[in-house]
Write an enzyme that holds these catalytic residues in place. Structure first.
Site, short mmCIF file in Angstrom:
data_model
loop_
_atom_site.label_atom_id
_atom_site.label_comp_id
_atom_site.label_asym_id
_atom_site.label_seq_id
_atom_site.Cartn_x
_atom_site.Cartn_y
_atom_site.Cartn_z
N CYS A 181 -23.10 -39.59 -13.86
CA CYS A 181 -22.52 -40.68 -13.06
C CYS A 181 -21.96 -40.15 -11.74
O CYS A 181 -21.27 -39.13 -11.71
CB CYS A 181 -21.42 -41.37 -13.86
SG CYS A 181 -20.71 -42.78 -12.98
N CYS A 214 -14.25 -40.13 -11.91
CA CYS A 214 -13.13 -40.47 -12.80
C CYS A 214 -12.67 -39.22 -13.56
O CYS A 214 -13.47 -38.60 -14.28
CB CYS A 214 -13.55 -41.56 -13.77
SG CYS A 214 -14.40 -42.92 -12.96
N CYS A 225 -13.39 -38.70 -17.38
CA CYS A 225 -14.68 -39.08 -17.98
C CYS A 225 -15.67 -37.92 -18.14
O CYS A 225 -16.04 -37.25 -17.17
CB CYS A 225 -15.33 -40.19 -17.16
SG CYS A 225 -16.82 -40.81 -17.97
N CYS A 245 -21.33 -53.63 -27.79
CA CYS A 245 -20.93 -53.28 -26.42
C CYS A 245 -21.83 -52.16 -25.90
O CYS A 245 -21.85 -51.07 -26.48
CB CYS A 245 -19.49 -52.78 -26.39
SG CYS A 245 -18.33 -53.91 -27.15
N CYS A 284 -21.46 -57.53 -25.10
CA CYS A 284 -20.59 -57.02 -24.03
C CYS A 284 -21.35 -55.90 -23.34
O CYS A 284 -22.03 -55.12 -24.02
CB CYS A 284 -19.29 -56.48 -24.65
SG CYS A 284 -18.17 -55.78 -23.42
N CYS A 341 -13.27 -58.41 -20.25
CA CYS A 341 -12.68 -57.38 -21.10
C CYS A 341 -12.16 -56.32 -20.14
O CYS A 341 -12.96 -55.67 -19.46
CB CYS A 341 -13.76 -56.80 -22.03
SG CYS A 341 -13.22 -55.34 -22.94
N ARG A 359 -7.34 -54.40 -27.97
CA ARG A 359 -8.15 -53.44 -28.74
C ARG A 359 -7.54 -52.04 -28.75
O ARG A 359 -7.28 -51.47 -27.69
CB ARG A 359 -9.59 -53.37 -28.19
CG ARG A 359 -10.46 -52.42 -29.05
CD ARG A 359 -11.94 -52.46 -28.67
NE ARG A 359 -12.44 -53.81 -28.69
CZ ARG A 359 -13.05 -54.40 -27.67
NH1 ARG A 359 -13.25 -53.76 -26.56
NH2 ARG A 359 -13.47 -55.63 -27.78
N1 SAM Z 1 -19.28 -46.70 -15.74
C1 SAM Z 1 -18.69 -47.92 -16.12
C2 SAM Z 1 -17.25 -48.04 -15.66
O1 SAM Z 1 -16.59 -47.02 -15.46
O2 SAM Z 1 -16.79 -49.16 -15.56
C3 SAM Z 1 -18.77 -48.16 -17.60
C4 SAM Z 1 -18.63 -47.03 -18.58
S1 SAM Z 1 -17.03 -46.19 -18.60
C5 SAM Z 1 -17.36 -44.81 -19.63
C6 SAM Z 1 -16.04 -47.32 -19.57
C7 SAM Z 1 -14.60 -46.97 -19.78
O3 SAM Z 1 -14.46 -45.91 -20.72
C8 SAM Z 1 -13.80 -46.46 -18.60
O4 SAM Z 1 -13.38 -47.49 -17.76
C9 SAM Z 1 -12.62 -45.80 -19.27
O5 SAM Z 1 -11.57 -46.74 -19.40
C10 SAM Z 1 -13.16 -45.42 -20.65
N2 SAM Z 1 -13.17 -43.96 -20.83
C11 SAM Z 1 -14.04 -43.09 -20.27
N3 SAM Z 1 -13.74 -41.82 -20.63
C12 SAM Z 1 -12.66 -41.89 -21.44
C13 SAM Z 1 -11.89 -40.92 -22.12
N4 SAM Z 1 -12.15 -39.62 -22.03
N5 SAM Z 1 -10.84 -41.34 -22.87
C14 SAM Z 1 -10.56 -42.66 -22.95
N6 SAM Z 1 -11.27 -43.62 -22.33
C15 SAM Z 1 -12.29 -43.24 -21.58
FE1 SF4 Z 2 -18.89 -43.12 -14.34
FE2 SF4 Z 2 -17.40 -42.39 -16.38
FE3 SF4 Z 2 -16.25 -43.32 -14.20
FE4 SF4 Z 2 -17.68 -44.99 -15.77
S1 SF4 Z 2 -15.80 -43.94 -16.30
S2 SF4 Z 2 -17.72 -44.84 -13.53
S3 SF4 Z 2 -19.25 -43.56 -16.50
S4 SF4 Z 2 -17.45 -41.43 -14.35
#
Ligand code: SAM
Ligand code: SF4
Ligand code: DTB
Length: 333
Positions: free
Chosen positions: A71, A75, A78, A115, A146, A206, A278
């Site tokens: 990606c 973040c 992530c 989801c 979802c 959500c 949730r």
């Molecule tokens: N890329 C899209 C986005 O960021 O909206 C969708 C997928 S992203 C992985 C979905 C959510 O997963 C993120 O908004 C975050 O809140 C959660 N998430 C990702 N990594 C995480 C982690 N290590 N621990 C807890 N929640 C996590």
């Molecule tokens: Fe990309 Fe992870 Fe951020 Fe979603 S949470 S935008 S998958 S880096």
């Protein structure tokens, strides 16, 4: 009831436990909820919960990563960001048939919502047809749908709505003030914009966030305030405990006191009395006792299945043992 409890609630409750659905909370009210004695906070949250839901039912969703890794967003939490070296490999979008095969297993396992998550900043128009086919296929199996695909414009939101999408997950993740410490490739405003496109397309929202990212109590309050003061409360509010992943900037950040986690769930329940709250990522590291407190505090939805997107979630048997002990049953559709 203590005077402290009475004072903290008298400003915004129409009776002792009745808390109207409001979108005009202020930060002082939210902070004072966070600062209540724990037992008072839990008692209030549980009463709000009981007024709005059967407290012995939990909604079960299952997750599938339909497009993993690589990606472009940064973040800090992530494992799927291309900016961090976590060992998660970038994959292509899954085939529709494979997704539907996984979805029918989820249905057999008792999930009522499926989801599907993609590691995208936003979907490419060329991917929309496949995602729409996944949505209509999952709906045909008799589950709620979802998806979480990153930022959407209003045309994309309308397309997903036409395919029959029930919910769009798009988390605000943290307070507006802390957002820039966690993500630099987009803004909090970008997030709100997508939420507005989703809402206007008539899709249920959500949206929640992550705690345990080194934020302060005021950030947890600010995050819940931002969610509760959206034009409508999100229908689902996932509260994630950070899953620390090696290679991400937030690995080894000081972990959040579990009592503070329960407080976050309780305040979410009070601020958004009719939303599903949730207990989302992080259950793998939580004791049964901590999860039980979260359910008492008003959490009424979980992700089931041994995997979230890329990290582990409790075994299905462990969850059913816990539910049996607590006398909790699956919430029917
Ligand atoms: N890329 C899209 C986005 O960021 O909206 C969708 C997928 S992203 C992985 C979905 C959510 O997963 C993120 O908004 C975050 O809140 C959660 N998430 C990702 N990594 C995480 C982690 N290590 N621990 C807890 N929640 C996590
Ligand atoms: Fe990309 Fe992870 Fe951020 Fe979603 S949470 S935008 S998958 S880096
Ligand atoms: C949400 O709030 N949590 C889920 C879902 N929405 C998409 C994702 C949790 C991801 C945890 C880290 C991982 O497994 O990669």
């Amino acid at each position: 009831m203590s005077t402290q409890t009475f004072n903290a609630f008298s400003a915004h409750s129409s009776s002792e436990f009745k808390i109207e659905k409001r979108c005009d909370w202020n930060i002082e009210e939210v902070r004072s909820l966070f600062n209540l004695p724990f037992n008072d906070l839990l008692f209030e949250a549980h009463n709000v919960h009981r007024e709005n839901f059967n407290p012995n039912q939990i909604q079960m969703s299952m997750l599938l990563s339909i497009k993993t890794g690589g990606c472009p967003e940064d973040c800090g939490y992530c494992p799927q960001s291309a900016h961090h070296d976590t060992g998660v490999k970038a994959e292509k979008l899954m085939d529709v048939d494979d997704v539907l095969r996984e979805a029918s297993k989820a249905k057999q396992a008792g999930a009522t919502r499926y989801c599907m998550g993609a590691a995208w900043r936003s979907p490419k128009d060329r991917d929309m047809d496949a995602v729409c086919a996944m949505i209509s296929g999952v709906k045909d199996l008799g589950m709620e749908t979802c998806v979480t695909l990153g930022m959407l414009n209003s045309e994309q939101a309308a397309k997903l709505a036409n395919a029959g999408l029930d919910y769009y997950n798009h988390n605000i993740d943290t307070s507006p003030e802390y957002y820039g410490h966690i993500i630099s490739t987009r803004t909090f405003e970008n997030r709100l914009n997508t939420l507005s496109n989703v809402r206007e397309a008539g899709i249920n929202v959500c949206s929640g966030g992550i705690v345990g990212m080194g934020e302060g109590k005021n950030d947890r309050a600010g995050m819940l305030l931002a969610l509760a003061n959206l034009p409508e409360h999100p229908q689902s509010v996932p509260i994630n405990m950070l899953v620390q992943v090696e290679g991400t900037p937030l690995d080894k950040v000081e972990s959040l006191d579990p009592i503070e986690f329960v407080r976050t769930i309780a305040v979410a329940r009070i601020l958004m009395p009719k939303s599903m709250v949730r207990l989302s990522a992080g259950r793998e590291e939580m004791s049964n006792e901590l999860q039980s407190l979260c359910f008492f505090a008003g959490a009424n939805s979980i992700f089931v299945g041994e995997k979230l997107l890329t990290t582990a979630n409790p075994e299905v048997d462990a969850d059913s043992d816990l539910f049996n002990k607590l006398g909790i049953e699956a919430m029917p559709l």
